[in-house]
Design a protein around this motif. Structure first.
Motif: not given
Length: 671
Positions: A285-289, A294-301, A316-321
């Motif tokens: 799952x991808x969130x991209x700006x 640029x990719x903001x966050x992702x989830x892999x399952x 994952x996208x909102x918080x610092x990485x």
């Protein structure tokens, strides 16, 4: 091309009003009659010529007669086939020969000698009849344009009074396309003949319809609108996508203004860390700006796309990485991932995981607008769609164990046998590619480097974070509503009750509706809002030690096991025994030869990129609450060793052709 001349009877439009030339005066004056009301107007020829040269709304525009609009060939004659051009020149020759003698008399005695003379001059063995020549002359005299002489064989069926054949032909095309999208003219012709035969059985013998030949059907199919044929073959949504007209794309002015979200299965097989057996293709799952790409966050399952996956990716996208765990020797991620912040709008499709109270409630709490694309219109979030293609083609296809995008591309390559990457190793490689290759390469869509565009946008945009990290973690999750009871709250067959509920019970009493937020990755505790409460309270499960660290799927399986045995859901021993039974079943799935069983095992363990960092997975011996370890005895690993080979940087401006700056080689280790 037809000529435009000021002559008596000419109709033209001037300033939005239609006029007809009534009379041409010797002193260069022209008498005009307004067509709609018959009023007259006297103007100078010079004024009309000046208006003719004006291309604006006050200029003169010629009016094409209705009969010309119906039958006139408007394209250049050079676009016609050579034989059709020759026929037009032949007809024009007859008209010129007759026109040289002055205004003709349409009688056989007058026209036959002239037609014979014209036929002899070009050695035409088949001169036209007087009636045929009269039709040519009448069409040509409308506006003195040779294109009026183009043969109108396409309207022959209508001229013969068989326009109903067109209706039957449309029905035959629809019938043939419904049976097979690859239907050809032969299939359509057969269906048309069958319909004509059925119609003729209901008609008198003198009124029978004559079926057109196969060549006529082929010509009509070639002339049919391509959009209509595509709609019959592929459906209306596919035809709309294929024939759409793109005027301009969506523009965003700053970062976090528009963030697009989507899922995709990766074209890559991953293996289990313990047994090194292939688990299958994970879902990312991808969130991209949209502004910076640029990719903001992702989830892999390994589970199906779900609201829980969206929540994890959004968190994952909102918080610092934090950087990924460096598990591949010699592979260092050079650039930092400084993309974070609360997006203003999420662009979503119409998947079930995006609809419902869960995501809508979280978006309302965080001040995020949810925008849904029209159904079956992925182009409305083309940025994330294009990135997912780049992710598979430019990254996943370059790794061992890739399944490629199409089956025919594999050949003799077996992705399950060549798979050697675990989930944590893949995550390390993915962030290396994302930050050091994709993020540093020129993107043609925005004509800039994604990471540089993000840094530039961050300097002129205030990036907002949740006011309190703990409160943010409590607010983002699955949302439900339950009634407060004297024994606590029942949710997902788990009972939650501790001393923190006393205040809510004293204020609101039993039966009061409570807003519940819980993390589907850990059902050990929930967040409870009372009516009109500003902040929630944390309530633990009565069997907290047994349920903490379990996912929602695992807790559901535990309840099913307890129910099968007819035991109480709040019995601690029953829950512990059910977890042990499930662990044994999961070990059987893990050792199964069927890949779907091993993939099911990964899903039941809650194996994902985020949970791997927590160090919890169902059935692991690392957690005492999960009971004794049921893993098989350790044995020498046959897994190939990963070795990193550095290579030269790839210079390219097309993201779809990006290649990693590294390759993965495998070496067998002796047991």
């Amino acid at each position: 091309m037809s000529a435009f001349a000021f002559r008596v009877g000419l109709v033209f439009e001037w300033g939005g009003v239609q006029y007809r030339i009534e009379k041409l005066q010797p002193n260069s004056q022209v008498l005009l009659e307004q067509v709609d009301n018959g009023s007259c107007r006297l103007v100078m020829r010079s004024e009309l010529l000046e208006a003719y040269c004006d291309t604006g709304p006050t200029g003169i525009k010629a009016t094409v007669p209705e009969e010309v609009q119906r039958s006139h060939f408007s394209r250049p004659l050079s676009d016609l086939p050579p034989e059709t051009q020759a026929e037009v020149r032949r007809r024009k020759h007859y008209i010129d020969v007759v026109a040289e003698q002055g205004r003709p008399s349409f009688t056989r005695g007058y026209l036959l000698p002239l037609l014979q003379q014209a036929a002899a001059s070009i050695d035409d063995k088949k001169k036209p009849s007087v009636a045929t020549f009269w039709r040519w002359w009448r069409r040509y005299q409308i506006d003195q344009d040779a294109r009026a002489l183009v043969p109108q064989s396409r309207a022959r069926l209508q001229r013969n009074g068989q326009s109903e054949l067109f209706e039957m032909l449309r029905d035959a095309i629809a019938e043939a396309m419904a049976m097979s999208p690859l239907a050809n003219a032969v299939t359509v012709h057969t269906a048309l003949e069958r319909r004509i035969q059925a119609e003729n059985r209901r008609r008198l013998e003198d009124d029978h319809l004559r079926a057109p030949c196969l060549r006529t059907v082929q010509r009509l199919l070639n002339d049919a609108p391509k959009y209509d044929l595509a709609m019959l073959r592929e459906g209306k949504p596919a035809a709309d996508r294929k024939f759409r007209t793109v005027v301009r794309s969506v523009k965003s002015s700053h970062i976090l203004e528009r963030v697009e979200v989507d899922h995709t299965p990766l074209d890559l097989f991953l293996v289990d860390e313990k047994t090194m057996l292939p688990l299958g293709r994970p879902i990312v799952t991808i969130l991209i700006d949209h502004y910076s790409r640029m990719v903001l966050g992702y989830y892999i399952g390994f589970g199906q796309p779900s609201t829980a996956a969206v929540m994890s990716a959004l968190r994952h996208a909102i918080l610092p990485k934090k950087p990924a765990e460096p598990v591949v020797p010699g592979l260092k991620v050079v650039h930092t991932w400084n993309c974070y912040g609360r997006p203003l709008a999420l662009i979503l499709d119409n998947g079930l995981e995006f609809h419902g109270n869960d995501l809508e409630s979280v978006a309302l709490d965080l001040g995020i607008t949810l925008q849904f694309c029209p159904k079956r219109e992925p182009r409305f979030k083309g940025t994330v769609e294009r990135f997912l293609r780049t992710l598979n083609y430019s990254f996943a296809h370059q790794l061992p164990g890739t399944s490629f995008a199409r089956l025919h591309q594999r050949g003799d390559y077996d992705p399950a046998k060549h798979a050697l990457l675990t989930l944590v190793e893949f995550r390390h490689l993915f962030e290396k590619w994302l930050l050091d290759i994709y993020g540093q390469t020129l993107h043609r869509g925005v004509n800039g480097v994604p990471m540089a565009l993000w840094d530039e946008g961050a300097q002129r945009t205030t990036i907002e974070l949740p006011p309190d990290l703990a409160a943010f973690q409590r607010r983002i999750g699955m949302v439900e509503e339950r009634a407060l009871q004297h024994y606590g709250i029942d949710l997902n067959n788990i009972r939650y009750c501790d001393s923190s509920l006393n205040r809510l019970f004293d204020i609101h009493g039993p039966g009061a509706p409570m807003r519940i937020v819980f993390d589907p990755d850990d059902v050990g505790e929930i967040q409870v809002w009372g009516p009109q409460d500003l902040e929630p309270v944390t309530v633990r499960a009565t069997l907290f030690e047994e349920y903490t660290g379990l996912t929602l799927v695992q807790a559901g399986l535990v309840h099913d096991k307890i129910k099968e045995k007819g035991l109480a859901a709040h019995d601690r021993d029953a829950v512990r025994q059910a977890k042990i039974d499930l662990a044994e079943g999961m070990q059987q799935l893990l050792g199964s030869r069927k890949q779907r069983d091993r993939r099911r095992h990964a899903e039941l363990r809650g194996l994902s990129a985020t949970r791997r960092n927590k160090g919890t997975s169902f059935g692991d011996s690392s957690s005492p609450a999960h009971g004794p370890s049921l893993a098989p005895p350790a044995r020498p690993s046959k897994r190939p060793k990963l070795r990193l080979v550095e290579g030269p940087a790839v210079e390219t401006t097309e993201p779809s052709k990006l290649l990693p700056r590294f390759t993965i080689k495998s070496e067998r280790l002796d047991p």
